[in-house]
Design a protein around this motif. Structure first.
Motif, PDB file in Angstrom:
ATOM      1  N   THR A  26      -8.846  19.222  44.372  1.00  0.00           N
ATOM      2  CA  THR A  26      -8.605  18.208  44.113  1.00  0.00           C
ATOM      3  C   THR A  26      -9.278  17.104  44.605  1.00  0.00           C
ATOM      4  OG1 THR A  26      -6.007  18.592  42.726  1.00  0.00           O
ATOM      5  CG2 THR A  26      -6.732  16.167  42.770  1.00  0.00           C
ATOM      6  N   ALA A  62     -12.038  13.315  44.289  1.00  0.00           N
ATOM      7  CA  ALA A  62     -11.326  12.142  44.048  1.00  0.00           C
ATOM      8  C   ALA A  62     -12.524  11.162  45.357  1.00  0.00           C
ATOM      9  CB  ALA A  62      -9.874  11.981  45.216  1.00  0.00           C
ATOM     10  N   THR A  92     -15.020   8.377  35.710  1.00  0.00           N
ATOM     11  CA  THR A  92     -13.510   8.910  36.639  1.00  0.00           C
ATOM     12  C   THR A  92     -12.478   9.315  35.209  1.00  0.00           C
ATOM     13  OG1 THR A  92     -14.002   6.599  37.271  1.00  0.00           O
ATOM     14  CG2 THR A  92     -11.150   7.523  37.420  1.00  0.00           C
ATOM     15  N   CYS A 113     -12.604  13.283  35.231  1.00  0.00           N
ATOM     16  CA  CYS A 113     -12.100  13.398  36.614  1.00  0.00           C
ATOM     17  C   CYS A 113     -10.749  13.683  36.937  1.00  0.00           C
ATOM     18  CB  CYS A 113     -12.533  13.480  37.493  1.00  0.00           C
ATOM     19  SG  CYS A 113     -14.391  13.459  38.063  1.00  0.00           S
ATOM     20  N   THR A 114     -10.014  12.788  36.545  1.00  0.00           N
ATOM     21  CA  THR A 114      -8.933  12.933  35.957  1.00  0.00           C
ATOM     22  C   THR A 114      -8.314  13.725  35.187  1.00  0.00           C
ATOM     23  OG1 THR A 114      -9.413   9.920  36.476  1.00  0.00           O
ATOM     24  CG2 THR A 114      -6.474  11.412  35.810  1.00  0.00           C
ATOM     25  N   ALA A 117      -8.189  17.219  36.644  1.00  0.00           N
ATOM     26  CA  ALA A 117      -7.283  17.031  38.090  1.00  0.00           C
ATOM     27  C   ALA A 117      -5.544  17.244  37.013  1.00  0.00           C
ATOM     28  CB  ALA A 117      -7.445  16.330  39.234  1.00  0.00           C
ATOM     29  N   ALA A 118      -5.290  16.787  36.600  1.00  0.00           N
ATOM     30  CA  ALA A 118      -4.482  16.883  35.169  1.00  0.00           C
ATOM     31  C   ALA A 118      -4.186  18.162  34.515  1.00  0.00           C
ATOM     32  CB  ALA A 118      -3.885  15.628  34.023  1.00  0.00           C
ATOM     33  N   ALA A 148      -2.961  13.626  38.516  1.00  0.00           N
ATOM     34  CA  ALA A 148      -3.459  12.754  37.815  1.00  0.00           C
ATOM     35  C   ALA A 148      -3.209  11.564  39.236  1.00  0.00           C
ATOM     36  CB  ALA A 148      -3.309  12.120  36.803  1.00  0.00           C
ATOM     37  N   VAL A 204      -5.696  11.346  41.908  1.00  0.00           N
ATOM     38  CA  VAL A 204      -6.611  10.783  41.488  1.00  0.00           C
ATOM     39  C   VAL A 204      -6.816   9.925  41.836  1.00  0.00           C
ATOM     40  CG1 VAL A 204      -9.287  10.817  40.640  1.00  0.00           C
ATOM     41  CG2 VAL A 204      -7.529  12.769  41.291  1.00  0.00           C
ATOM     42  N   LEU A 205      -5.937   8.802  40.724  1.00  0.00           N
ATOM     43  CA  LEU A 205      -6.063   7.789  40.521  1.00  0.00           C
ATOM     44  C   LEU A 205      -5.253   6.850  42.061  1.00  0.00           C
ATOM     45  CD1 LEU A 205      -5.117   7.449  37.684  1.00  0.00           C
ATOM     46  CD2 LEU A 205      -7.219   7.340  37.984  1.00  0.00           C
ATOM     47  N   ALA A 235      -4.970  11.298  48.278  1.00  0.00           N
ATOM     48  CA  ALA A 235      -5.217  12.637  47.327  1.00  0.00           C
ATOM     49  C   ALA A 235      -4.179  13.276  48.140  1.00  0.00           C
ATOM     50  CB  ALA A 235      -6.200  13.094  46.799  1.00  0.00           C
TER      51      ALA A 235
END
Length: 261
Positions: free
Chosen positions: A148, A152, A190, A193-194, A197-198, A213, A216-217, A253
């Motif tokens: 992750t 990111a 974005t 990718c989010t 990751a989730a 998530a 990443v954000l 991250a």
């Protein structure tokens, strides 16, 4: 005019963002756009390699600290330390207190100043400490965190190359990729990718998806703060700034993923 192939973008991404033996056949703006949109794919490869080495050491009987050091070392090795070097140079430039032109000159020097050394030490300590905690809690959690954070980190580069972000110099990698990514494309990558990751965060329990998530954000938010500071301070982005953004996002991250038990 040459027709752009998705492979041109992937070659550009792997050829400029890693040491993997990929030949970059095109160095124009179209290839750079595809490359920066593909940057998270490089993160997936780098993060997967970091996680694999960490898990291998754990399987061989090593402890979480050694696995964490290995997982932090792999991204550095696969980039020849360029992102860490960029982080140190950017710290020296920001900490110099000099006008933009002089700060950029300081960043181009081969030596590392006190701001750069201190930043490198603190960032690497933070990464290793977070990975140690994650691997100690769960092998899966540590491995997914390594992936992750690497994704990111490269996603932060995609956003930094978006339209409207200028280059600080007329030459170098920063000038080659500055402003090549349309904002809608950056937002779409974005979102993908989010969501990814989730999806793999679900493996970590009911709150795993939310935590992944958020990691990443929040990593992107931290990188964007640095980006805004650098564009104000230097007048735009450079290759060093891109390296600093990647390391900032990766560290943020990992810290987020290590919180909450």
């Amino acid at each position: 005019m040459l027709r752009t192939s998705p492979l041109d973008g992937l070659r550009f991404a792997f050829g400029t963002l890693s040491v993997l033996p990929v030949r970059v056949r095109r160095w124009d703006r179209e290839a750079a756009r595809g490359g920066m949109l593909s940057a998270p794919v490089v993160g997936l490869a780098v993060g997967g390699s970091a996680a694999a080495l960490g898990l291998l050491l754990l399987a061989l009987g090593a402890g979480a600290p050694l696995a964490a050091v290995a997982s932090a070392a792999v991204p550095a090795a696969l980039t020849r330390g360029l992102h860490l070097d960029g982080l140190a140079d950017t710290a020296d430039g920001l900490g110099s207190g000099k006008p933009a032109e002089d700060a950029l000159r300081i960043m181009k020097q081969s030596d590392i100043g006190p701001f750069g050394v201190l930043t490198l030490v603190l960032v690497l300590l933070a990464q290793i400490a977070a990975l140690t905690q994650l691997y100690a809690g769960s092998w899966t959690r540590g491995a997914l965190a390594a992936v992750t954070s690497a994704v990111a980190a490269r996603l932060a580069l995609t956003l930094a190359a978006r339209t409207g972000v200028p280059a600080a110099r007329p030459e170098g990698l920063g000038a080659a990729v500055a402003g090549v990514v349309p904002v809608p494309g950056a937002l779409a990558v974005t979102a993908v990718c989010t969501a990814a990751a989730a999806a793999w965060g679900v493996l970590l329990g009911p709150y795993g998806a939310l935590r992944a998530a958020a990691a990443v954000l929040l990593a992107l938010a931290a990188a964007d703060l640095l980006l805004r500071r650098c564009t104000r301070r230097f007048g735009g982005v450079t290759g060093d700034v891109f390296g600093a953004l990647a390391e900032t996002a990766a560290t943020a991250a990992l810290v987020v993923l290590s919180l909450g038990g």
